[in-house]
Design an enzyme around this catalytic site. Structure first.
Site, PDB file in Angstrom:
ATOM      1  N   HIS A  43     -87.846  75.392  -9.662  1.00 52.18           N
ATOM      2  CA  HIS A  43     -88.958  74.250 -11.079  1.00 52.18           C
ATOM      3  C   HIS A  43     -89.638  75.367 -11.436  1.00 52.18           C
ATOM      4  O   HIS A  43     -89.790  76.561 -11.907  1.00 52.18           O
ATOM      5  CB  HIS A  43     -89.389  73.235 -10.045  1.00 52.18           C
ATOM      6  CG  HIS A  43     -90.043  72.483 -11.353  1.00 52.18           C
ATOM      7  ND1 HIS A  43     -89.976  71.700 -12.762  1.00 52.18           N
ATOM      8  CD2 HIS A  43     -90.795  70.497 -11.270  1.00 52.18           C
ATOM      9  CE1 HIS A  43     -90.506  71.721 -13.431  1.00 52.18           C
ATOM     10  NE2 HIS A  43     -91.296  70.793 -12.747  1.00 52.18           N
TER      11      HIS A  43
ATOM     12  N   ARG B 211     -86.786  75.744 -25.942  1.00 57.97           N
ATOM     13  CA  ARG B 211     -88.407  76.299 -25.782  1.00 57.97           C
ATOM     14  C   ARG B 211     -87.786  78.486 -26.030  1.00 57.97           C
ATOM     15  O   ARG B 211     -88.775  78.142 -26.352  1.00 57.97           O
ATOM     16  CB  ARG B 211     -88.527  76.026 -24.949  1.00 57.97           C
ATOM     17  CG  ARG B 211     -89.275  74.703 -24.716  1.00 57.97           C
ATOM     18  CD  ARG B 211     -89.186  73.627 -23.630  1.00 57.97           C
ATOM     19  NE  ARG B 211     -88.695  74.152 -22.377  1.00 57.97           N
ATOM     20  CZ  ARG B 211     -89.188  73.787 -21.369  1.00 57.97           C
ATOM     21  NH1 ARG B 211     -90.076  73.035 -20.877  1.00 57.97           N
ATOM     22  NH2 ARG B 211     -87.829  73.722 -20.149  1.00 57.97           N
TER      23      ARG B 211
ATOM     24  N   ARG C  25     -88.420  52.713  -6.058  1.00 56.43           N
ATOM     25  CA  ARG C  25     -87.903  52.695  -4.853  1.00 56.43           C
ATOM     26  C   ARG C  25     -86.060  52.639  -5.023  1.00 56.43           C
ATOM     27  O   ARG C  25     -85.661  51.737  -4.843  1.00 56.43           O
ATOM     28  CB  ARG C  25     -88.039  51.827  -4.423  1.00 56.43           C
ATOM     29  CG  ARG C  25     -88.530  52.240  -2.384  1.00 56.43           C
ATOM     30  CD  ARG C  25     -87.054  51.962  -2.328  1.00 56.43           C
ATOM     31  NE  ARG C  25     -86.909  52.022  -0.628  1.00 56.43           N
ATOM     32  CZ  ARG C  25     -85.664  51.593   0.325  1.00 56.43           C
ATOM     33  NH1 ARG C  25     -84.666  52.261  -0.288  1.00 56.43           N
ATOM     34  NH2 ARG C  25     -85.914  51.973   1.349  1.00 56.43           N
TER      35      ARG C  25
ATOM     36  N   ASP D  78     -89.276  79.944 -18.101  1.00 60.88           N
ATOM     37  CA  ASP D  78     -90.074  80.465 -17.572  1.00 60.88           C
ATOM     38  C   ASP D  78     -89.143  82.370 -17.770  1.00 60.88           C
ATOM     39  O   ASP D  78     -90.182  82.766 -16.868  1.00 60.88           O
ATOM     40  CB  ASP D  78     -89.042  80.527 -16.082  1.00 60.88           C
ATOM     41  CG  ASP D  78     -89.908  78.731 -15.191  1.00 60.88           C
ATOM     42  OD1 ASP D  78     -91.298  78.798 -16.508  1.00 60.88           O
ATOM     43  OD2 ASP D  78     -89.199  77.968 -14.806  1.00 60.88           O
TER      44      ASP D  78
ATOM     45  N   LYS E 251     -79.194  83.626  -6.566  1.00 61.72           N
ATOM     46  CA  LYS E 251     -79.663  82.882  -7.905  1.00 61.72           C
ATOM     47  C   LYS E 251     -80.445  83.851  -8.642  1.00 61.72           C
ATOM     48  O   LYS E 251     -81.775  84.427  -7.915  1.00 61.72           O
ATOM     49  CB  LYS E 251     -80.766  81.445  -7.543  1.00 61.72           C
ATOM     50  CG  LYS E 251     -79.099  80.008  -7.349  1.00 61.72           C
ATOM     51  CD  LYS E 251     -79.778  79.039  -7.996  1.00 61.72           C
ATOM     52  CE  LYS E 251     -79.047  77.868  -7.475  1.00 61.72           C
ATOM     53  NZ  LYS E 251     -79.104  76.787  -7.670  1.00 61.72           N
ATOM     54  N   VAL E 252     -79.985  83.703 -10.101  1.00 58.59           N
ATOM     55  CA  VAL E 252     -80.916  85.097 -10.547  1.00 58.59           C
ATOM     56  C   VAL E 252     -81.962  84.027 -11.118  1.00 58.59           C
ATOM     57  O   VAL E 252     -81.514  83.030 -12.239  1.00 58.59           O
ATOM     58  CB  VAL E 252     -79.980  85.620 -11.566  1.00 58.59           C
ATOM     59  CG1 VAL E 252     -81.246  86.989 -12.753  1.00 58.59           C
ATOM     60  CG2 VAL E 252     -79.298  86.236 -11.290  1.00 58.59           C
TER      61      VAL E 252
ATOM     62  N   HIS F  71     -80.491  75.206 -16.428  1.00 58.09           N
ATOM     63  CA  HIS F  71     -80.938  74.090 -16.419  1.00 58.09           C
ATOM     64  C   HIS F  71     -80.364  72.866 -15.692  1.00 58.09           C
ATOM     65  O   HIS F  71     -78.968  72.858 -16.007  1.00 58.09           O
ATOM     66  CB  HIS F  71     -81.955  74.413 -17.618  1.00 58.09           C
ATOM     67  CG  HIS F  71     -82.804  72.795 -17.964  1.00 58.09           C
ATOM     68  ND1 HIS F  71     -82.870  71.871 -17.569  1.00 58.09           N
ATOM     69  CD2 HIS F  71     -84.090  73.796 -18.387  1.00 58.09           C
ATOM     70  CE1 HIS F  71     -84.733  71.674 -18.124  1.00 58.09           C
ATOM     71  NE2 HIS F  71     -85.092  72.251 -17.868  1.00 58.09           N
TER      72      HIS F  71
HETATM   73  C1  LIG Z   1     -89.307  74.607 -16.231  1.00 63.59           C
HETATM   74  C2  LIG Z   1     -88.187  75.137 -15.504  1.00 63.59           C
HETATM   75  O1  LIG Z   1     -87.930  74.093 -14.146  1.00 63.59           O
HETATM   76  S1  LIG Z   1     -86.797  75.609 -15.455  1.00 63.59           S
HETATM   77  C3  LIG Z   1     -85.813  76.243 -14.213  1.00 63.59           C
HETATM   78  C4  LIG Z   1     -86.310  77.149 -13.598  1.00 63.59           C
HETATM   79  N1  LIG Z   1     -85.609  77.830 -12.198  1.00 63.59           N
HETATM   80  C5  LIG Z   1     -85.411  78.169 -12.069  1.00 63.59           C
HETATM   81  O2  LIG Z   1     -84.936  79.487 -12.948  1.00 63.59           O
HETATM   82  C6  LIG Z   1     -84.239  78.564 -11.014  1.00 63.59           C
HETATM   83  C7  LIG Z   1     -82.603  79.184 -11.097  1.00 63.59           C
HETATM   84  N2  LIG Z   1     -81.734  78.218 -11.971  1.00 63.59           N
HETATM   85  C8  LIG Z   1     -81.502  77.678 -10.768  1.00 63.59           C
HETATM   86  O3  LIG Z   1     -81.356  77.103  -9.610  1.00 63.59           O
HETATM   87  C9  LIG Z   1     -80.605  76.327 -11.740  1.00 63.59           C
HETATM   88  O4  LIG Z   1     -79.792  76.236 -12.602  1.00 63.59           O
HETATM   89  C10 LIG Z   1     -81.231  75.206 -11.494  1.00 63.59           C
HETATM   90  C11 LIG Z   1     -81.775  74.942 -10.155  1.00 63.59           C
HETATM   91  C12 LIG Z   1     -82.445  74.921 -12.516  1.00 63.59           C
HETATM   92  C13 LIG Z   1     -80.808  73.982 -12.294  1.00 63.59           C
HETATM   93  O5  LIG Z   1     -79.237  73.419 -11.381  1.00 63.59           O
HETATM   94  P1  LIG Z   1     -78.114  72.257 -10.987  1.00 63.59           P
HETATM   95  O6  LIG Z   1     -78.634  71.889 -12.455  1.00 63.59           O
HETATM   96  O7  LIG Z   1     -78.898  71.773  -9.849  1.00 63.59           O
HETATM   97  O8  LIG Z   1     -77.211  73.148 -11.201  1.00 63.59           O
HETATM   98  P2  LIG Z   1     -77.000  73.681 -10.168  1.00 63.59           P
HETATM   99  O9  LIG Z   1     -78.260  74.886  -9.321  1.00 63.59           O
HETATM  100  O10 LIG Z   1     -75.642  73.406  -9.181  1.00 63.59           O
HETATM  101  O11 LIG Z   1     -75.829  74.869 -10.653  1.00 63.59           O
HETATM  102  C14 LIG Z   1     -74.430  74.768 -10.926  1.00 63.59           C
HETATM  103  C15 LIG Z   1     -73.796  76.075 -11.104  1.00 63.59           C
HETATM  104  O12 LIG Z   1     -74.426  76.866 -11.638  1.00 63.59           O
HETATM  105  C16 LIG Z   1     -75.057  78.123 -10.935  1.00 63.59           C
HETATM  106  N3  LIG Z   1     -75.933  78.806 -10.969  1.00 63.59           N
HETATM  107  C17 LIG Z   1     -77.335  78.215 -11.932  1.00 63.59           C
HETATM  108  N4  LIG Z   1     -77.951  78.212 -12.086  1.00 63.59           N
HETATM  109  C18 LIG Z   1     -78.398  79.704 -11.079  1.00 63.59           C
HETATM  110  C19 LIG Z   1     -78.749  80.969 -11.640  1.00 63.59           C
HETATM  111  N5  LIG Z   1     -80.416  80.695 -12.048  1.00 63.59           N
HETATM  112  N6  LIG Z   1     -78.393  82.256 -11.116  1.00 63.59           N
HETATM  113  C20 LIG Z   1     -76.761  82.277 -10.202  1.00 63.59           C
HETATM  114  N7  LIG Z   1     -75.938  81.146 -10.747  1.00 63.59           N
HETATM  115  C21 LIG Z   1     -76.798  79.429 -10.921  1.00 63.59           C
HETATM  116  C22 LIG Z   1     -74.984  77.840  -9.480  1.00 63.59           C
HETATM  117  O13 LIG Z   1     -74.885  78.538  -8.174  1.00 63.59           O
HETATM  118  C23 LIG Z   1     -74.103  76.155  -9.306  1.00 63.59           C
HETATM  119  O14 LIG Z   1     -72.970  76.852  -9.247  1.00 63.59           O
HETATM  120  P3  LIG Z   1     -72.151  76.389  -8.400  1.00 63.59           P
HETATM  121  O15 LIG Z   1     -71.546  74.970  -8.735  1.00 63.59           O
HETATM  122  O16 LIG Z   1     -70.518  77.204  -7.664  1.00 63.59           O
HETATM  123  O17 LIG Z   1     -71.829  76.237  -7.102  1.00 63.59           O
HETATM  124  O1  LIG Z   2     -86.790  70.203 -17.183  1.00 63.36           O
HETATM  125  C1  LIG Z   2     -86.626  70.455 -15.929  1.00 63.36           C
HETATM  126  O2  LIG Z   2     -86.107  69.753 -15.300  1.00 63.36           O
HETATM  127  C2  LIG Z   2     -87.336  71.742 -15.915  1.00 63.36           C
HETATM  128  C3  LIG Z   2     -88.268  71.902 -16.952  1.00 63.36           C
HETATM  129  O3  LIG Z   2     -87.633  72.912 -17.838  1.00 63.36           O
HETATM  130  C4  LIG Z   2     -89.798  72.202 -17.515  1.00 63.36           C
HETATM  131  O4  LIG Z   2     -90.089  70.995 -16.586  1.00 63.36           O
HETATM  132  O5  LIG Z   2     -90.232  72.416 -18.193  1.00 63.36           O
END
Ligand SMILES: CC(=O)SCCNC(=O)CCNC(=O)[C@H](O)C(C)(C)COP(=O)(O)OP(=O)(O)OC[C@H]1O[C@@H](n2cnc3c(N)ncnc32)[C@H](O)[C@@H]1OP(=O)(O)O
Ligand SMILES: O=C([O-])CC(=O)C(=O)O
Length: 390
Positions: free
Chosen positions: A222, A270, A356, A312, A255-256, A261
């Site tokens: 996040h 954004r 809940r 981010d 993960k990169v 998202h």
């Molecule tokens: C403001 C914010 O909070 S925005 C989010 C900020 N977070 C990040 O940048 C962390 C990196 N990103 C992630 O971990 C994910 O994209 C998340 C957690 C944000 C969203 O993920 P989810 O919807 O749960 O999807 P999930 O993590 O299951 O990803 C789906 C697939 O894409 C891949 N994937 C998603 N994001 C990434 C990433 N950043 N790097 C590499 N692979 C990725 C996953 O490994 C997964 O692959 P698989 O199906 O082969 O296992």
């Molecule tokens: O909506 C989300 O899951 C994460 C995000 O982009 C934020 O909180 O700004």
């Protein structure tokens, strides 16, 4: 066992209505109270956007003047807040420092027990005003610098940067900062906001809900991702190293950070606005290497995985160019998102239902402690209905 359709991570589950913002992945858009966020970022101050998110309408000139005056009057930290921060080790993560300081600010509020809409609004504005002072105080103490008192003649963004760096920033820098605060202010039922709503739903207080939300934001999936992006940039070094770095990251299934998202699958609405702000900073600070690294990593990763940057990704390097420590990036997200969290806390409180959900049990079948004999009344009370019926 009956198959139950579990929505892991509540993915795709709609849990309530909200009138605060709309995230639309189909059109790649984000609206605050009906206004596209890009329009707000281009025309409004963060203060005006906070007013909009809390009150539902943009302020007129008199309302904005009153709001700004209250914000400015609440900026200074009481000695007990500074003393609390000073008790924490310099190595403490700034998110832990902010979480702790916010806990003390809210516990010390004379209206800590009052969850009326008026009291919550006042507490929210107080937090909006004080979090910049907490963040600036902590970064300066880590650098061994004297704390700087807020200046009431400066707007929110100019004052935040002034308190952190000791100089009134140039307009270009303050404007980019203002844009980042507006873009970070609100994003519907993200994990930290949902955490705040869960806590509020038990009829707990605003301070407890905000402290919980800060904890949820800290994680790298996040808000912690803006800090993580900069660690990645530091690790890669220059654009020339992107390909081998990415080869290795992908081979190791890393993960990169800053990409992907839960809701947006074709890019975060954004990012173009924040990338434009980053571009102005790259030019202002004459940092083409950082711009090249940003562009190369984005095009390589998107090309290979089809996963797009989230907010981010541009905000991390933007805060780096402004001079913030990497560890301060996620607290900056807190400073902005306090608006969204508190708007949701007030919305949840106004139309509450305890949050809940249910869980499907998949642990061991019923079993018993050897030699244990249940008293008759306990045995009767725990007798299962089907046995009783049979
Ligand atoms: C403001 C914010 O909070 S925005 C989010 C900020 N977070 C990040 O940048 C962390 C990196 N990103 C992630 O971990 C994910 O994209 C998340 C957690 C944000 C969203 O993920 P989810 O919807 O749960 O999807 P999930 O993590 O299951 O990803 C789906 C697939 O894409 C891949 N994937 C998603 N994001 C990434 C990433 N950043 N790097 C590499 N692979 C990725 C996953 O490994 C997964 O692959 P698989 O199906 O082969 O296992
Ligand atoms: O909506 C989300 O899951 C994460 C995000 O982009 C934020 O909180 O700004």
């Amino acid at each position: 066992m009956t198959e139950i359709d579990i929505k892991k991570g509540l993915a795709g589950v709609t849990v309530d209505y909200t009138a605060i913002s709309k995230v639309n992945p189909e059109t790649n858009s984000l609206m605050y109270r009906g206004y596209p966020v890009q329009e707000l970022a281009a025309t409004q101050s963060f203060e005006a956007v906070a007013y909009l998110l809390w009150h539902g309408e943009l302020p007129d000139a008199a309302q904005l003047a009153e709001f700004e005056a209250t914000e400015r009057a609440n900026r200074a930290l009481d000695p007990n807040i500074k003393q609390t921060i000073d008790l924490l080790p310099l190595e403490a993560h700034p998110m832990d420092v902010v979480r702790t300081a916010v806990s003390v600010v809210t516990a010390s509020d004379p209206a800590a027990f009052d969850s009326s809409p008026e009291a919550d609004l006042r507490k929210a504005l107080r937090l909006l005003a004080k979090i910049p002072a907490i963040v600036a105080y902590d970064q300066r103490r880590r650098r061994g610098q004297e704390a700087i008192e807020p200046r009431a003649d400066l707007d929110y963004s100019h004052n935040f940067l002034y308190m952190t760096f000791g100089e009134v920033p140039e307009a270009t820098v303050a404007e980019a900062f203002n844009v980042s605060m507006i873009l970070y202010a609100e994003h519907s039922f993200n994990a930290s906001t949902f955490t705040a709503r869960v806590i509020s739903s038990t009829m707990s207080d605003l301070g407890s809900a905000v402290v919980g939300a800060i904890g949820a934001l800290k994680g790298t999936l996040h808000g912690g991702a803006n800090e993580a992006v900069m660690h990645i940039f530091d690790e890669i070094g220059t654009a020339a190293n992107v390909v081998p770095w990415l080869d290795d990251a992908m081979a190791n299934k890393k993960k990169v950070m800053g990409f992907g998202h839960r809701v947006y699958k074709r890019g975060d609405s954004r990012v173009p606005t924040m990338k434009a702000a980053l571009d102005t900073l790259v030019e202002y600070y004459d940092a083409p290497q950082l711009g090249a690294l940003y562009d190369t990593l984005e095009s390589e990763f998107v090309g290979r995985k089809g996963i797009y940057p989230n907010l981010d990704y541009p905000s991390g390097p933007a805060y780096h160019l402004m001079g913030f420590d990497t560890l301060t990036f996620t607290p900056l997200f807190v400073a902005a998102r306090i608006v969204g969290w508190t708007a949701h806390i007030m919305e949840q409180t106004a139309s509450n239902a305890l949050i809940r959900p249910l869980a499907a049990y998949n642990g061991p079948d019923e079993r018993h402690i050897d030699g244990y004999v249940a008293p008759a009344e306990v045995a009767a009370a725990t007798e299962r209905p089907e046995e009783a019926a049979g």
